[in-house]
Design an enzyme around this catalytic site. Structure first.
Site, PDB file in Angstrom:
ATOM      1  N   HIS A  20     -76.903  86.478 -47.896  1.00 45.84           N
ATOM      2  CA  HIS A  20     -75.805  87.301 -47.102  1.00 45.84           C
ATOM      3  C   HIS A  20     -75.107  86.585 -46.401  1.00 45.84           C
ATOM      4  CE1 HIS A  20     -78.107  91.154 -48.369  1.00 45.84           C
ATOM      5  NE2 HIS A  20     -78.959  90.387 -48.313  1.00 45.84           N
ATOM      6  N   ARG A  69     -64.154  88.707 -34.177  1.00 42.85           N
ATOM      7  CA  ARG A  69     -63.253  89.716 -33.674  1.00 42.85           C
ATOM      8  C   ARG A  69     -61.823  89.355 -34.272  1.00 42.85           C
ATOM      9  NH1 ARG A  69     -65.737  91.823 -28.632  1.00 42.85           N
ATOM     10  NH2 ARG A  69     -67.691  92.243 -29.329  1.00 42.85           N
ATOM     11  N   GLY A 166     -79.039  97.041 -47.200  1.00 47.56           N
ATOM     12  CA  GLY A 166     -79.464  97.923 -46.122  1.00 47.56           C
ATOM     13  C   GLY A 166     -81.019  98.339 -46.294  1.00 47.56           C
ATOM     14  N   GLU A 198     -87.627  96.823 -52.430  1.00 47.30           N
ATOM     15  CA  GLU A 198     -88.013  95.915 -51.198  1.00 47.30           C
ATOM     16  C   GLU A 198     -88.304  97.109 -50.210  1.00 47.30           C
ATOM     17  OE1 GLU A 198     -84.685  94.757 -48.675  1.00 47.30           O
ATOM     18  OE2 GLU A 198     -85.730  93.069 -47.840  1.00 47.30           O
ATOM     19  N   ASP A 275     -81.855  84.739 -49.132  1.00 52.02           N
ATOM     20  CA  ASP A 275     -81.670  86.234 -48.533  1.00 52.02           C
ATOM     21  C   ASP A 275     -80.640  85.777 -47.152  1.00 52.02           C
ATOM     22  OD1 ASP A 275     -81.595  88.858 -48.813  1.00 52.02           O
ATOM     23  OD2 ASP A 275     -83.592  89.237 -47.641  1.00 52.02           O
TER      24      ASP A 275
END
Ligand code: ADE
Ligand code: ZN
Length: 333
Positions: A20, A69, A166, A198, A275
Site C-alpha cells: 500500500h 495536500r 480496509g 485477514e 503490505d
C-alpha cells in the site's frame, strides 16, 4: 538444502503485488509534512504505528496521508516508494492506493500525481510501478461503482487493476455489495484482487472468489479455516499475496501460529509481500528471508515464488515475459 544468503536475496530480481502506498511514508517524510502543514502528530513519528490492531492502524494511515495536500507532494511520495523498491531489487510492483485515506486530494489529483511519480521513477531507471485503486470496505456500492467509472474515464496506463482493502471485520459481509463494481472492472479489462481472509474469515475468501471474480487475494491466509474456501482457492488457482510480518502484527501472535506452512502443504499458490513496509518497519528482502527461514526454502524456492508473482501480475503478457527473462538472466549468471 542451502538457505539463501542475504546477498542472494538482495540480488534476486523481485516483483511485489501487495504493498500500500499509504504504508510507505518514511518517518522523516511524515515529520517534514506535519511541520509543513502545522499538524501535531498523535504520537512521536517513530512510534506512530506502535499499534496492534487493524482499526488503529488504518486510522493512523488516514492521519499520515491527510498531510499530503498537493500533487507535487503525492508525486514525491510515489517516487520515494520507487527509490525504496529499487534499493530492494524490485523490478516491478503493483501498488495499492486507496483514495479515502488521502483527504487532501481528489481521486483525479491523487492518481495523476502517483502516475507522474512512477513515470519519473521509470525514467530514472528505478523500475516499473503500476497502480491498483482500492475501494474501502466501508464504502457503498455506489462509491465502488463510481471509482470503477472514474478509472475507465481516466484511462491511465499505470492503472492495471482494482482492489478492496480496509477493515472487513468492521464492515461486515460486503461481497454482495461490491459484486457489480467488480463485474464492471472485469468488463473494462482490469485485474481483480481484494483483501479477504485477514480481518474477515474464510467466508470473505469465498465471497471474493464467487462474487467478485478475483484471480488474487490479498492475505487470504484464513481460507484454511473452512475446507470449502480452501477448495475454492485451489480449484480457481487463486494466488494469495501473503504478508507474514503484517499478519503477525495485526492478526496472529507469532509466526508459529501463522497457517502458511499448512497452506504451502495444501498446494496453495502464494507470493511474499510487505503490505506496509515503512509503517511495519520491514523490507521485501527481509520478508523473503523470513519466509525462507520459516519454510525451509532455498534459492530455487525463492525464484519460484518470484515466478508465481510474475504469473499473477496484472500487466500484459509481453511485460510478464520481459520480467521472466530478467529473472532467468540474473539467476543464470
Ligand atoms: N490498508 C493498509 N494495510 C492494510 C491491511 N493490512 N489490511 C487492510 N487494509 C489495509
Ligand atoms: Zn494489504
Amino acid at each position: 538444502m542451502t538457505p539463501p544468503s542475504g546477498e542472494q536475496i538482495r540480488a534476486l530480481p523481485k516483483v511485489e503485488l501487495h504493498v500500500h502506498l499509504e504504508g510507505t511514508f518514511r518517518p522523516e517524510r511524515v515529520a517534514e509534512l506535519a511541520t509543513l502543514v502545522g499538524e501535531a502528530p498523535p504520537r512521536p513519528v517513530d512510534q506512530l504505528f506502535d499499534v496492534d490492531n487493524l482499526a488503529d492502524f488504518l486510522d493512523t494511515l488516514d492521519w499520515v496521508c491527510g498531510l499530503v495536500r498537493d500533487e507535487p507532494t503525492a508525486e514525491q511520495v510515489a517516487h520515494d516508494f520507487a527509490a525504496y523498491a529499487h534499493d530492494q531489487g524490485i523490478l516491478y510492483a503493483e501498488v495499492i492506493v486507496n483514495p479515502t485515506h488521502w483527504s487532501g486530494l481528489s481521486t483525479e489529483e491523487l492518481f495523476s500525481a502517483c502516475a507522474q511519480g512512477f513515470d519519473r521513477a521509470e525514467a530514472d531507471g528505478l523500475g516499473d510501478f503500476r497502480l491498483l485503486p482500492s475501494v474501502l470496505r466501508q464504502q457503498t456500492e455506489q462509491e465502488a461503482r463510481q471509482l470503477v467509472a472514474w478509472i475507465e474515464g481516466a484511462a491511465l496506463d499505470r492503472i492495471v487493476g482494482l482492489s478492496i482493502d480496509g477493515n472487513e471485520a468492521a464492515a461486515g459481509r460486503t461481497g454482495p455489495r461490491f459484486a457489480s463494481a467488480y463485474a464492471e472492472a472485469g468488463r473494462i479489462g482490469l485485474g481483480r484482487t481484494a483483501h479477504a481472509g485477514e480481518s474477515s474469515g474464510a467466508e470473505g475468501v469465498r465471497d471474493a472468489i464467487e462474487l467478485l471474480g478475483v484471480s488474487r487475494i490479498d492475505h487470504g491466509v484464513r481460507c484454511g479455516e473452512d475446507p470449502t474456501a480452501l477448495a475454492l482457492v485451489l480449484e480457481h488457482d487463486i494466488t494469495l499475496n501473503v504478508c507474514l510480518t503484517s499478519n503477525c502484527t495485526l492478526l496472529y501472535p507469532n509466526l508459529d501460529s501463522h497457517p502458511i506452512r499448512d497452506l504451502a502443504d495444501a498446494g496453495v499458490r502464494f507470493t511474499i509481500n510487505t503490505d506496509d513496509p515503512e509503517t511495519l518497519g520491514i523490507t521485501l528482502c527481509g520478508e523473503l528471508q523470513l519466509a525462507a527461514d520459516h519454510l525451509g526454502w532455498d534459492l530455487g524456492d525463492l525464484i519460484a515464488a518470484q515466478h508465481r508473482a510474475i504469473d499473477a501480475a496484472f500487466c500484459s503478457e509481453v511485460d510478464k515475459d520481459a520480467l521472466r527473462r530478467r529473472l532467468d538472466q540474473t539467476v543464470g549468471t
